[in-house]
Write a protein that holds these residues in place. Structure first.
Motif, PDB file in Angstrom:
ATOM      1  N   ARG A   1       0.840  -1.209   0.000  1.00 43.13           N
ATOM      2  CA  ARG A   1       0.000   0.000   0.000  1.00 43.13           C
ATOM      3  C   ARG A   1       0.870   1.253   0.000  1.00 43.13           C
ATOM      4  O   ARG A   1       0.574   2.225  -0.713  1.00 43.13           O
ATOM      5  N   ALA A   2       1.928   1.242   0.786  1.00 38.55           N
ATOM      6  CA  ALA A   2       2.789   2.425   0.880  1.00 38.55           C
ATOM      7  C   ALA A   2       3.557   2.668  -0.410  1.00 38.55           C
ATOM      8  O   ALA A   2       3.759   3.817  -0.827  1.00 38.55           O
ATOM      9  N   ALA A   3       4.015   1.605  -1.070  1.00 39.24           N
ATOM     10  CA  ALA A   3       4.869   1.753  -2.247  1.00 39.24           C
ATOM     11  C   ALA A   3       4.092   2.047  -3.513  1.00 39.24           C
ATOM     12  O   ALA A   3       4.636   2.617  -4.460  1.00 39.24           O
ATOM     13  N   GLY A   4       2.802   1.674  -3.553  1.00 37.85           N
ATOM     14  CA  GLY A   4       2.026   1.906  -4.765  1.00 37.85           C
ATOM     15  C   GLY A   4       2.598   1.156  -5.957  1.00 37.85           C
ATOM     16  O   GLY A   4       3.042   0.006  -5.844  1.00 37.85           O
ATOM     17  N   TRP A   5       2.628   1.810  -7.092  1.00 37.86           N
ATOM     18  CA  TRP A   5       3.109   1.206  -8.342  1.00 37.86           C
ATOM     19  C   TRP A   5       4.542   0.714  -8.197  1.00 37.86           C
ATOM     20  O   TRP A   5       4.915  -0.327  -8.763  1.00 37.86           O
ATOM     21  N   LEU A   6       5.357   1.449  -7.448  1.00 36.14           N
ATOM     22  CA  LEU A   6       6.770   1.091  -7.328  1.00 36.14           C
ATOM     23  C   LEU A   6       6.962  -0.303  -6.743  1.00 36.14           C
ATOM     24  O   LEU A   6       7.889  -1.025  -7.119  1.00 36.14           O
ATOM     25  N   GLY A   7       6.101  -0.676  -5.802  1.00 39.69           N
ATOM     26  CA  GLY A   7       6.276  -1.947  -5.124  1.00 39.69           C
ATOM     27  C   GLY A   7       6.265  -3.142  -6.061  1.00 39.69           C
ATOM     28  O   GLY A   7       6.958  -4.133  -5.822  1.00 39.69           O
ATOM     29  N   ARG A   8       5.517  -3.053  -7.140  1.00 38.96           N
ATOM     30  CA  ARG A   8       5.396  -4.171  -8.080  1.00 38.96           C
ATOM     31  C   ARG A   8       6.436  -4.107  -9.197  1.00 38.96           C
ATOM     32  O   ARG A   8       6.580  -5.059  -9.962  1.00 38.96           O
ATOM     33  N   HIS A   9       7.122  -2.978  -9.316  1.00 37.85           N
ATOM     34  CA  HIS A   9       8.032  -2.792 -10.447  1.00 37.85           C
ATOM     35  C   HIS A   9       9.487  -2.662 -10.029  1.00 37.85           C
ATOM     36  O   HIS A   9      10.370  -2.695 -10.893  1.00 37.85           O
ATOM     37  N   GLN A  10       9.763  -2.522  -8.757  1.00 40.13           N
ATOM     38  CA  GLN A  10      11.151  -2.482  -8.293  1.00 40.13           C
ATOM     39  C   GLN A  10      11.606  -3.913  -7.992  1.00 40.13           C
ATOM     40  O   GLN A  10      11.755  -4.315  -6.843  1.00 40.13           O
ATOM     41  N   VAL A  11      11.830  -4.664  -9.045  1.00 35.75           N
ATOM     42  CA  VAL A  11      12.169  -6.082  -8.914  1.00 35.75           C
ATOM     43  C   VAL A  11      13.696  -6.194  -8.860  1.00 35.75           C
ATOM     44  O   VAL A  11      14.367  -6.302  -9.886  1.00 35.75           O
ATOM     45  N   THR A  12      14.222  -6.137  -7.663  1.00 31.44           N
ATOM     46  CA  THR A  12      15.666  -6.145  -7.470  1.00 31.44           C
ATOM     47  C   THR A  12      16.032  -7.126  -6.364  1.00 31.44           C
ATOM     48  O   THR A  12      15.181  -7.529  -5.560  1.00 31.44           O
TER      49      THR A  12
ATOM     50  N   ALA B   1       5.078  10.993  13.215  1.00 34.08           N
ATOM     51  CA  ALA B   1       4.546  11.484  11.944  1.00 34.08           C
ATOM     52  C   ALA B   1       3.887  10.377  11.123  1.00 34.08           C
ATOM     53  O   ALA B   1       3.390  10.627  10.027  1.00 34.08           O
ATOM     54  N   ARG B   2       3.898   9.152  11.634  1.00 38.00           N
ATOM     55  CA  ARG B   2       3.322   7.981  10.972  1.00 38.00           C
ATOM     56  C   ARG B   2       3.986   7.701   9.629  1.00 38.00           C
ATOM     57  O   ARG B   2       3.354   7.221   8.686  1.00 38.00           O
ATOM     58  N   MET B   3       5.265   7.990   9.540  1.00 35.72           N
ATOM     59  CA  MET B   3       6.043   7.674   8.344  1.00 35.72           C
ATOM     60  C   MET B   3       6.980   6.498   8.559  1.00 35.72           C
ATOM     61  O   MET B   3       7.713   6.113   7.655  1.00 35.72           O
TER      62      MET B   3
ATOM     63  N   ARG C   1       7.105   2.688  10.974  1.00 31.24           N
ATOM     64  CA  ARG C   1       6.521   1.798  11.979  1.00 31.24           C
ATOM     65  C   ARG C   1       7.612   1.038  12.711  1.00 31.24           C
ATOM     66  O   ARG C   1       7.653   1.009  13.935  1.00 31.24           O
ATOM     67  N   VAL C   2       8.524   0.432  11.940  1.00 31.69           N
ATOM     68  CA  VAL C   2       9.641  -0.307  12.523  1.00 31.69           C
ATOM     69  C   VAL C   2      10.915   0.098  11.790  1.00 31.69           C
ATOM     70  O   VAL C   2      10.869   0.664  10.693  1.00 31.69           O
ATOM     71  N   ILE C   3      12.069  -0.205  12.387  1.00 33.08           N
ATOM     72  CA  ILE C   3      13.355   0.167  11.794  1.00 33.08           C
ATOM     73  C   ILE C   3      13.504  -0.424  10.401  1.00 33.08           C
ATOM     74  O   ILE C   3      14.107   0.183   9.508  1.00 33.08           O
ATOM     75  N   ARG C   4      12.935  -1.589  10.180  1.00 30.74           N
ATOM     76  CA  ARG C   4      13.063  -2.222   8.863  1.00 30.74           C
ATOM     77  C   ARG C   4      12.387  -1.430   7.753  1.00 30.74           C
ATOM     78  O   ARG C   4      12.601  -1.706   6.568  1.00 30.74           O
ATOM     79  N   ASP C   5      11.554  -0.437   8.124  1.00 31.81           N
ATOM     80  CA  ASP C   5      10.953   0.427   7.102  1.00 31.81           C
ATOM     81  C   ASP C   5      11.957   1.412   6.528  1.00 31.81           C
ATOM     82  O   ASP C   5      11.671   2.080   5.528  1.00 31.81           O
ATOM     83  N   LEU C   6      13.121   1.532   7.166  1.00 27.20           N
ATOM     84  CA  LEU C   6      14.225   2.314   6.607  1.00 27.20           C
ATOM     85  C   LEU C   6      15.083   1.377   5.771  1.00 27.20           C
ATOM     86  O   LEU C   6      15.571   0.375   6.280  1.00 27.20           O
ATOM     87  N   HIS C   7      15.271   1.710   4.510  1.00 26.28           N
ATOM     88  CA  HIS C   7      16.021   0.827   3.624  1.00 26.28           C
ATOM     89  C   HIS C   7      17.375   1.429   3.250  1.00 26.28           C
ATOM     90  O   HIS C   7      17.884   1.212   2.153  1.00 26.28           O
ATOM     91  N   TRP C   8      17.964   2.157   4.175  1.00 28.67           N
ATOM     92  CA  TRP C   8      19.255   2.788   3.923  1.00 28.67           C
ATOM     93  C   TRP C   8      20.309   1.769   3.508  1.00 28.67           C
ATOM     94  O   TRP C   8      20.232   0.592   3.843  1.00 28.67           O
ATOM     95  N   ASP C   9      21.342   2.275   2.825  1.00 25.14           N
ATOM     96  CA  ASP C   9      22.473   1.423   2.442  1.00 25.14           C
ATOM     97  C   ASP C   9      23.215   0.881   3.660  1.00 25.14           C
ATOM     98  O   ASP C   9      23.843  -0.185   3.588  1.00 25.14           O
ATOM     99  N   LEU C  10      23.178   1.607   4.751  1.00 23.88           N
ATOM    100  CA  LEU C  10      23.762   1.205   6.035  1.00 23.88           C
ATOM    101  C   LEU C  10      22.700   1.432   7.091  1.00 23.88           C
ATOM    102  O   LEU C  10      22.182   2.553   7.209  1.00 23.88           O
ATOM    103  N   ARG C  11      22.374   0.415   7.879  1.00 24.85           N
ATOM    104  CA  ARG C  11      21.243   0.546   8.799  1.00 24.85           C
ATOM    105  C   ARG C  11      21.572  -0.084  10.147  1.00 24.85           C
ATOM    106  O   ARG C  11      21.920  -1.267  10.211  1.00 24.85           O
ATOM    107  N   PRO C  12      21.484   0.676  11.244  1.00 23.91           N
ATOM    108  CA  PRO C  12      21.678   0.077  12.577  1.00 23.91           C
ATOM    109  C   PRO C  12      20.524  -0.866  12.908  1.00 23.91           C
ATOM    110  O   PRO C  12      19.362  -0.534  12.667  1.00 23.91           O
TER     111      PRO C  12
END
Length: 371
Positions: free
Chosen positions: A115-126, A208-210, A212-223
């Protein structure tokens, strides 16, 4: 408050994402659900956001020898499960020719992501490879995160394995980086002065409801406080276990090197923190030209060959590497001489003229190693 669970020693973990493909057409297959049932005896074989992907993860290992001993039988079991279901495994950052949108995996977390990713979620096949570095505290995790940031372009170039996208040669070495750049939380992380500042950031994002959990951050380096690690997420999925283990070796030795040379203002420490836009440029050009890229290395606009940076870094790390890490560093040195994953993929295509053959050869490579 975000608790950081200290790692008992300098442990290392590995997560490898693989493509599920049809062995005849070499196209992607949405096969994770039957594969999970087939491999239910191995909890470390897991789904990902999209159903054409499977992840195999290690438990924390004390060294590279232990890490390999854990991962090799798990990948072998995964290959066996795929064989029984008429599928094959492929390790690379993007599928070379699939055009179909992905299908999201079931579950409340993935539904929310969709729901959050919209169109991108189905097309970012990586597809990616992640290394977890066990560290003693959140403060040290943030410190190492800051110190590793200038090396992100090097990691991008050395791991680049995504030159093809939807049937085209993109002329990029790591096109996966460009696909993910469309989303809001990918790329280099911000700097944090201390763990309190990181906690405040997370609290603000949750308020800000942006987030929910740390895994929602997809940084290249993530604590990852729950694991007691810094997770290095920038690398493309690798063709083989040996290729992935090489990055675990590189990152362990590099972390020791950075820790032991913190007091130095000059000398062998090749890369130092840069203004955020310069780093962004460096990451782009590493994804575009791979090891042939030029890097900004200071505030005066001086450039340095990424190939030279790679050679210098690998030489510097030799004194900081444990015995079982030297094999991984040697593999990276050999890959520098024309055998980086994106170069290998292009050679297969140049020789055969077929993107299906690219997938087929990569599947065979993994099977020969671990099957």
């Amino acid at each position: 408050m975000i608790q950081f669970h200290p790692s008992p020693s300098f442990t290392v973990g590995l997560e490898m994402e693989f493509q599920l493909v049809d062995p005849d057409s070499q196209d992607l297959v949405d096969g994770i659900l039957p594969l999970l049932r087939e491999c239910a005896d191995v909890p470390s074989i897991k789904p990902e956001f999209i159903q054409n992907t499977v992840e195999v993860a290690s438990s924390p290992a004390r060294n590279l020898t232990e890490l390999e001993a854990v991962m090799r039988p798990r990948i072998a079991r995964l290959i066996q499960g795929c064989d029984r279901l008429g599928m094959a495994l492929c390790g690379t950052g993007t599928h070379p020719f699939c055009h179909r949108p992905a299908v999201a995996s079931p579950g409340s977390r993935y539904r929310g992501q969709s729901r959050a990713a919209g169109w991108l979620g189905r097309h970012q096949v990586t597809f990616a490879a992640h290394v977890h570095l066990g560290l003693p505290s959140g403060e040290e995790a943030l410190r190492v995160m800051r110190e590793l940031k200038p090396y992100l372009p090097l990691l991008i170039a050395l791991s680049a394995a995504s030159p093809f996208w939807q049937g085209d040669d993109t002329r990029f070495a790591a096109f996966r980086q460009r696909v993910l750049a469309a989303s809001r939380s990918y790329g280099p992380p911000p700097d944090f002065q201390d763990w309190t500042a990181f906690e405040h950031f997370v609290a603000t994002m949750r308020q800000a409801r942006m987030l929910r959990v740390i895994r929602d951050l997809h940084w290249d380096l993530r604590p990852r406080g729950d694991f007691g690690t810094l997770e290095v997420r920038v690398m493309d999925a690798q063709p083989t276990l040996a290729d992935s283990l090489a990055f675990a070796a590189l990152l362990r030795a590099l972390t020791r090197f950075l820790r032991d040379t913190r007091a130095e203002s000059t000398g062998e420490r090749a890369l130092r923190p840069l203004f955020w836009w310069y780093l962004k440029e460096n990451c782009f050009w590493a994804s575009r030209h791979g090891i042939e890229a030029q890097l900004i290395v200071d505030d005066e606009g001086s450039l340095r060959s990424l190939r030279e940076v790679a050679r210098t870094t690998l030489e510097s790390l030799e004194a900081y590497a444990e015995e079982d890490e030297r094999r991984g560093l040697e593999r990276l040195r050999q890959n520098l001489e024309g055998s980086l994953p994106y170069q290998r993929e292009r050679r297969i295509h140049d020789r055969t003229g077929s993107l299906r053959d690219v997938v087929r050869v990569l599947c065979e490579e993994l099977r020969e190693e671990c099957g």
